[in-house]
Design a protein around this motif. Sequence first.
Motif, PDB file in Angstrom:
ATOM      1  N   LEU A   4      -1.500  10.937 -16.223  1.00  0.00           N
ATOM      2  CA  LEU A   4      -2.106   9.767 -15.587  1.00  0.00           C
ATOM      3  C   LEU A   4      -2.157   9.970 -14.081  1.00  0.00           C
ATOM      4  O   LEU A   4      -1.185  10.433 -13.472  1.00  0.00           O
ATOM      5  N   LEU A   5      -3.314   9.608 -13.506  1.00  0.00           N
ATOM      6  CA  LEU A   5      -3.464   9.580 -12.055  1.00  0.00           C
ATOM      7  C   LEU A   5      -3.863   8.165 -11.671  1.00  0.00           C
ATOM      8  O   LEU A   5      -4.896   7.665 -12.123  1.00  0.00           O
ATOM      9  N   ARG A   6      -3.038   7.520 -10.847  1.00  0.00           N
ATOM     10  CA  ARG A   6      -3.312   6.151 -10.425  1.00  0.00           C
ATOM     11  C   ARG A   6      -3.600   6.154  -8.921  1.00  0.00           C
ATOM     12  O   ARG A   6      -2.829   6.718  -8.138  1.00  0.00           O
ATOM     13  N   LEU A  20      -5.842  11.527 -18.534  1.00  0.00           N
ATOM     14  CA  LEU A  20      -6.320  12.812 -19.019  1.00  0.00           C
ATOM     15  C   LEU A  20      -5.610  13.172 -20.312  1.00  0.00           C
ATOM     16  O   LEU A  20      -4.449  12.816 -20.522  1.00  0.00           O
ATOM     17  N   GLY A  21      -6.309  13.891 -21.154  1.00  0.00           N
ATOM     18  CA  GLY A  21      -5.720  14.376 -22.386  1.00  0.00           C
ATOM     19  C   GLY A  21      -5.582  15.883 -22.343  1.00  0.00           C
ATOM     20  O   GLY A  21      -5.972  16.541 -21.375  1.00  0.00           O
ATOM     21  N   VAL A  64      -1.167   6.914  -4.137  1.00  0.00           N
ATOM     22  CA  VAL A  64      -1.592   7.791  -5.238  1.00  0.00           C
ATOM     23  C   VAL A  64      -0.349   8.163  -6.034  1.00  0.00           C
ATOM     24  O   VAL A  64       0.670   8.570  -5.460  1.00  0.00           O
ATOM     25  N   GLU A  65      -0.425   8.002  -7.351  1.00  0.00           N
ATOM     26  CA  GLU A  65       0.701   8.346  -8.220  1.00  0.00           C
ATOM     27  C   GLU A  65       0.214   9.257  -9.339  1.00  0.00           C
ATOM     28  O   GLU A  65      -0.866   9.045  -9.897  1.00  0.00           O
ATOM     29  N   GLY A  66       1.016  10.260  -9.651  1.00  0.00           N
ATOM     30  CA  GLY A  66       0.697  11.161 -10.750  1.00  0.00           C
ATOM     31  C   GLY A  66       1.859  11.251 -11.720  1.00  0.00           C
ATOM     32  O   GLY A  66       3.015  11.410 -11.309  1.00  0.00           O
ATOM     33  N   LEU A  67       1.565  11.101 -13.006  1.00  0.00           N
ATOM     34  CA  LEU A  67       2.578  11.244 -14.052  1.00  0.00           C
ATOM     35  C   LEU A  67       2.331  12.565 -14.770  1.00  0.00           C
ATOM     36  O   LEU A  67       1.273  12.766 -15.367  1.00  0.00           O
ATOM     37  N   PHE A  68       3.312  13.474 -14.700  1.00  0.00           N
ATOM     38  CA  PHE A  68       3.171  14.805 -15.272  1.00  0.00           C
ATOM     39  C   PHE A  68       4.101  14.968 -16.477  1.00  0.00           C
ATOM     40  O   PHE A  68       5.262  14.552 -16.435  1.00  0.00           O
ATOM     41  N   GLU A  89       9.393  14.561 -17.940  1.00  0.00           N
ATOM     42  CA  GLU A  89       8.357  13.854 -17.180  1.00  0.00           C
ATOM     43  C   GLU A  89       8.666  13.915 -15.688  1.00  0.00           C
ATOM     44  O   GLU A  89       9.824  13.958 -15.286  1.00  0.00           O
ATOM     45  N   LEU A  90       7.618  13.904 -14.894  1.00  0.00           N
ATOM     46  CA  LEU A  90       7.765  13.912 -13.443  1.00  0.00           C
ATOM     47  C   LEU A  90       6.774  12.907 -12.866  1.00  0.00           C
ATOM     48  O   LEU A  90       5.589  12.944 -13.186  1.00  0.00           O
ATOM     49  N   VAL A  91       7.272  12.011 -12.025  1.00  0.00           N
ATOM     50  CA  VAL A  91       6.414  11.025 -11.365  1.00  0.00           C
ATOM     51  C   VAL A  91       6.394  11.340  -9.873  1.00  0.00           C
ATOM     52  O   VAL A  91       7.443  11.370  -9.224  1.00  0.00           O
TER      53      VAL A  91
END
Length: 571
Positions: A4-6, A20-21, A64-68, A89-91
């Motif tokens: 996820l990109l917020r 994204l998948g 901007v936040e990214g969930l990896f 997981e990494l935020v």
Amino acid sequence: MLSLLRVQNLAIIESLELELGPGLNVLTGETGAGKSILVAALGLVLGARGRSEYVRTGADRAVVEGLFDIRDARLAARLSAAGVDAAGELVVRRELLATGRTRAYVNGRLTTAAQLKALARGLVDISSQHQHHTLVDPSTHLDHLDAFGTLGGLRSEVAATVADLRAGRAAWDAATAALQGRAEREDLLRFQLAEVEALAPAAGEDGQLVEERERLAHGARLLAASSQAHRTLYAAEDALCARISRLVDDVVAAGTHDPRLAELGERLSGVQVELLEAALDLGRYAERLDADPARLRAVEERLDALRRVVRKHGEDVAALLAWRDAASAELADLEAGEDRLEKLEEEQRERGVAALAAADDLSAARKAAADDLGRAISQELASLGMGGARVAVSVDPVASGGLEVQGARLTASGRDRVEFLIAPNPGEAPRPLARVASGGELSRALLALKRVLAEGGPVGLYVFDEVDTGVGGAVAEVIGHKLADVAAHHQVLCITHATQVGAFGDRHLHVHKVVEGGRTFSRVRALDAEERVHELARMLGGIDVSPATRQAARDLRGTAIRRRRTALAAK
């Protein structure tokens, strides 16, 4: 993998979530809809420099936040070594203030942009004319070549021999330094050891002497107390022990008439025995007590002597004895120093020969793999419409750093520096990838590299922007097919204007602009099957989508699906 990109208040984006998948995610939309802003947002998550003009008008900050999703074990291990507990997981959160200042957070922990950039390495690789990408960095090329040539075993062997060589060098340096001041050190150690040996301390002696000094210094008080207690309990007329004995006899005799009193009589009898033994021990203690002043002086002198020497080498006699053993061993090493140094030198020569031989084997294997890799990438470029392009993988000796052995520089990864070079047109000399002028050429060159190296590398997400610039028709379809091949091993996000590329996506995202209340907003959403056909048709035919254009889009999508199924079946 990026889940996820917020994005909030970044340029024309007020609030947007990009999900994204796995596999190939394609992102399409009209020019100016906000696709490049999403790439910039990704860059901020990866530690890129932020500018105040990115902040949306009227907002005090952009976020901007990214969930990896951390699946690669090597990446997870690197994050853990840096003190980040990813736990799968990494935020990453990046705040860009309107004042120009930025803040970065990793799993809720405040960090600097530089630290974020280091931590984010391996999360995303962006191929764009304006963005940093890992494969342009020559420091990554050696790892990619080794992965392509499956040279991990040889490289581990080199690392082990170089580590052994480094340890031997450290031992030799220490022995050499010790020899340089050997005479002075030997004299000092002999003097200090003689002082300790003359004193001849015994383990635990200091504690025993302290106890004895206390006893001797307070002898009169100890004698008075023990003697008085002995007389009162046992030696005096009508002493306590005698009186208690009579009491016990009376209670025991009466106890024959009542079991409860008999039990109390037994308890008193036990107390009587304990008290009698204590009284006799007090008498013996008083008889043996020595209040000799001469012995007291001797004990104090011994304690003072011990303390003077102990202060030089430790906190107590135990530390002094440990120092004595270590100093004795050091003196023995110094006395045999020249012989040991000669032995270390011979061992180091043998280690150097072994390390250099292993590095030479690895270098030869790299050069062979480099030729194969260069040819493979050049073939990929030909299929991508760059038939005149040629890729060379240079393998040159390391110029600095590491350890020097017979004129060569050895590091844990060998003796080589590797760099990918490209000549986009015939007759040109190969140049570093970063010097390729065209964004489209660079993106296609990186696609070719990633296509050949698809199974290696820890990168979770590959981003391709402008990869289809200046191409169309069959070449665009080939690009789409190769992107799908890369997506079989990595998550891929491709920003494209080419219908032939978009048709290969596993997931299709559409970016568009809307104007509401006099403000421009960027929106993104995932398309279903029919919406996807419509978007592909729009990309083919423009604003007015005819039935023929729609059918052509449907045919392109069907062809892409069949080609992917065929490719998967062939693997």
